[in-house]
Design an enzyme around this catalytic site. Structure first.
Site, short mmCIF file in Angstrom:
data_model
loop_
_atom_site.label_atom_id
_atom_site.label_comp_id
_atom_site.label_asym_id
_atom_site.label_seq_id
_atom_site.Cartn_x
_atom_site.Cartn_y
_atom_site.Cartn_z
N SER A 64 0.81 -1.22 0.00
CA SER A 64 0.00 0.00 0.00
C SER A 64 0.85 1.27 0.00
O SER A 64 0.33 2.37 -0.16
CB SER A 64 -0.93 0.01 1.21
OG SER A 64 -0.20 0.23 2.38
N LYS A 105 1.81 4.34 7.28
CA LYS A 105 0.93 5.24 6.52
C LYS A 105 1.53 6.65 6.48
O LYS A 105 2.38 6.98 7.29
CB LYS A 105 -0.44 5.34 7.22
CG LYS A 105 -1.32 4.09 7.12
CD LYS A 105 -2.06 4.04 5.80
CE LYS A 105 -3.04 2.89 5.71
NZ LYS A 105 -2.46 1.56 5.85
#
Lengths: 162, 442
Positions: A83, A120
């Site tokens: 991701s 993230k």
């Protein structure tokens, strides 16, 4: 995987041979007391013949010095998943994480999200805190009052083996 | 201006549990316990486990049922992880304070001159927050004019939620207020026998102990008891013994993972322990004059024949090289060994330790320097590449007698292949996000 580990561990292979179960105990991720020194040559690289400047070694460089600013607060973690590929963070890469840094907006962080460690990009704006992936397949996540969220540390480098 | 000097005891909360939780955040607010070497008994409990009434030191088999019913996460002790995180906590403290005295794996004293701070408590909250941020380990601070009082204060910093992890005793009233609530058994340095003597004289709390008669204390609890009382009065007189660093005896012994009945296994185990203890001996630059070997059966197995003996050997001259100690130890073991018993433990103790520089050479001493060089090289290799990289063949490879470590977590911070994993892609990769843990019974 095996190839990459061979590169990282380099000389450790020799040790591995000594241990029947293949494990290595007590080899530290980094140890500022025992520096791994690589010579820096003051001349350009010339392939072919030895340089007369080889005698002018300036000093030795330590990768720890470059990657680790605050040793007791620095941890290494391994990435699982794709991701964050847009930020140059790939599956199986190694991240250098400094817990002593404050997570400024825009930085890549390790977060504890609903009990799991996750990497993230942390973005603060308009009073909203969001965690962004760097891959169009993954939607951004908004941190609401119901989310159990905590900053675990700030990522400072990614180590990617080729 | 406050010229008084303060001691702050920094103590990591449920240290081993906090270490296990650092890389397994899903275990926060869930019951977690850590077992001793060999998975014998409970040595660390999360608050949730304490609330279940599990006491420190309880044998694991006694709480296994309870642990399963309440979904308690059980860990074997992972000393490479705890050791690394302990170093980090101490390093951060040393970054913040010039005078740090490391007292144990999870405790340190800081020396804080009162003159440096307008607000001592807020400085302590800063220290606490910094350690939590940098290492992720929660700590509590007890601050007082002496180490003994700092220990008392620390107990309250942990117990009383109003303290938020910091308890400062700056005035005599504040000190007495806490001492009334402290049982004498909870005062540092007061052991069970002293508690009984004090109780018979009607002294049950810390304030009564503080006000006790000096002569009586000296007679009943010796001068060390009197020192404790002086410390309660705010007179600092207990120094952390520097000789702790250089011990006067060294022991290495562990319980076997399974009962052992044969001599070859015992020889292997004893050789391992001798190698380990010899390394410790060299690390503190000492030589041993005597060596004690002991061998025993499991005293809890009253249904089996019991055996327990120790043999003391005086070495012809003090030494520290592994073969110098190994030879007599193995000879001793052969003398102790009897067939027909199921042994639980073998061990070695070194006494009569002298500094390596002060050796008396005997008339017939062979030149020992080649041995010294060999040992130095071996220790260096083992420090660099990990324990047992280089070892004596007699210590065995398979180590089938070695202790159980059934629920050990990865060495997250000290092995490349054990690094914690972080998820990048919460939906796709969920099953890979965290390393496999073992919840017993699941």
């Amino acid at each position: 995987m095996a190839d990459r580990q061979e590169k990282i561990e380099g000389m450790l292979d020799m040790v591995q041979a000594w241990k029947s179960d293949g494990s290595i105990e007590g080899v530290y991720c980094f140890n500022p007391g025992e520096k791994v020194l690589r010579p820096l040559f003051a001349c350009g690289v010339s392939a072919g013949f030895p340089s007369p400047a080889d005698d002018y070694i300036e000093r030795q460089l330590d990768l720890n010095e470059l990657l680790i600013r605050n040793p007791p607060a620095t941890f290494f973690v391994r990435v699982t998943g794709d991701s964050m590929t847009g930020a140059g963070i790939n599956h199986d890469d190694l991240l250098v994480v400094d817990r002593s840094l404050e997570p400024a907006s825009g930085r890549i962080i390790i977060a504890v999200l609903n009990g799991e460690l996750t990497v993230k990009r942390f973005v603060l704006g308009d009073g909203i805190c969001r965690l962004l992936a760097e891959n169009p397949d993954y939607p951004p996540q908004e941190i609401t009052a119901d989310t159990t969220f905590e900053v675990w540390g700030v990522v400072t480098s990614v180590i990617h083996s080729l | 201006m406050n010229t008084q000097k303060f001691f702050a005891l920094v103590d990591c909360n449920n240290f081993y549990v906090s270490c296990e939780r650092l890389f397994r955040p899903e275990l926060n607010n869930r019951p977690v316990l850590v077992l001793s070497n060999n998975d014998g008994c409970v040595i660390a409990r999360s608050n949730e486990v304490k609330a279940l009434g599990v006491k420190m030191g309880t044998p694991y088999f006694k709480v296994r049922g309870l642990a399963q019913r309440h979904g308690v996460k059980v860990f074997s002790s992972n000393y490479s992880l705890y050791g690394d995180l302990s170093h980090r906590v101490m390093d951060v403290l040393q970054q913040l304070e010039p005078e740090v005295e490391i007292y144990s794996i999870d405790e340190a004293f800081l020396m804080l001159p009162g003159s440096r701070f307008v607000d001592l408590a807020s400085h302590c909250h800063t220290i606490r927050e910094r350690v939590r941020q940098c290492v992720g380990i929660p700590v509590s601070l007890g601050v007082a004019p002496t180490r003994t009082l700092a220990k008392v204060a620390n107990q309250f910093a942990k117990k009383d939620p109003a303290c938020a992890g910091v308890c400062c005793l700056e005035t005599p009233d504040a000190i007495d207020h806490l001492l009334v609530q402290t049982g004498v058994g909870d005062v540092w340095g007061i052991g069970n026998r002293s508690v009984e003597k004090l109780r018979r004289r009607g002294i049950v709390n810390g304030l009564q102990l503080k006000q006790a008669d000096d002569d009586w204390i000296r007679r009943q609890l010796t001068v060390s008891g009197l020192r404790t009382v002086m410390e309660l009065r705010g007179v600092s007189c207990i120094e952390i013994d520097d000789s702790r660093a250089q011990k006067r005896t060294l022991v290495c012994s562990r319980s076997f993972g399974r009962p052992v009945k044969d001599l070859p296994d015992l020889r292997e185990a004893l050789s391992s322990y001798v190698s380990r203890v010899a390394e410790k001996l060299r690390a503190q630059r000492s030589l041993a004059s005597s060596l004690h070997v002991f061998l025993l059966t499991n005293r809890f197995r009253t249904d089996l024949p019991q055996y327990s003996r120790t043999l003391t050997l005086h070495l012809p001259e003090p030494g520290s090289s592994t073969p110098h100690l190994l030879r007599p130890a193995l000879k001793g073991l052969e003398q102790l060994f009897k067939t027909g018993y199921l042994y639980q433990k073998v061990g070695v103790m070194l006494t009569g330790l002298v500094p390596a520089g002060q050796r008396q050479l005997s008339l017939f001493t062979a030149n020992a320097s080649s041995d010294t060089e060999l040992m130095t090289a071996m220790d260096q290799i083992n420090r660099r590449w990990g324990r047992d990289t280089l070892c004596y063949g007699g210590t065995g490879r398979a180590k089938t007698w070695a202790g159980r470590q059934s629920f050990c977590s990865p060495a997250y911070t000290t092995r490349w292949e054990d690094l914690p994993q972080v998820g990048a892609g919460s939906e796709k990769c969920q099953e890979n996000v965290l390393p496999d843990g073992i919840i017993e019974g699941s």
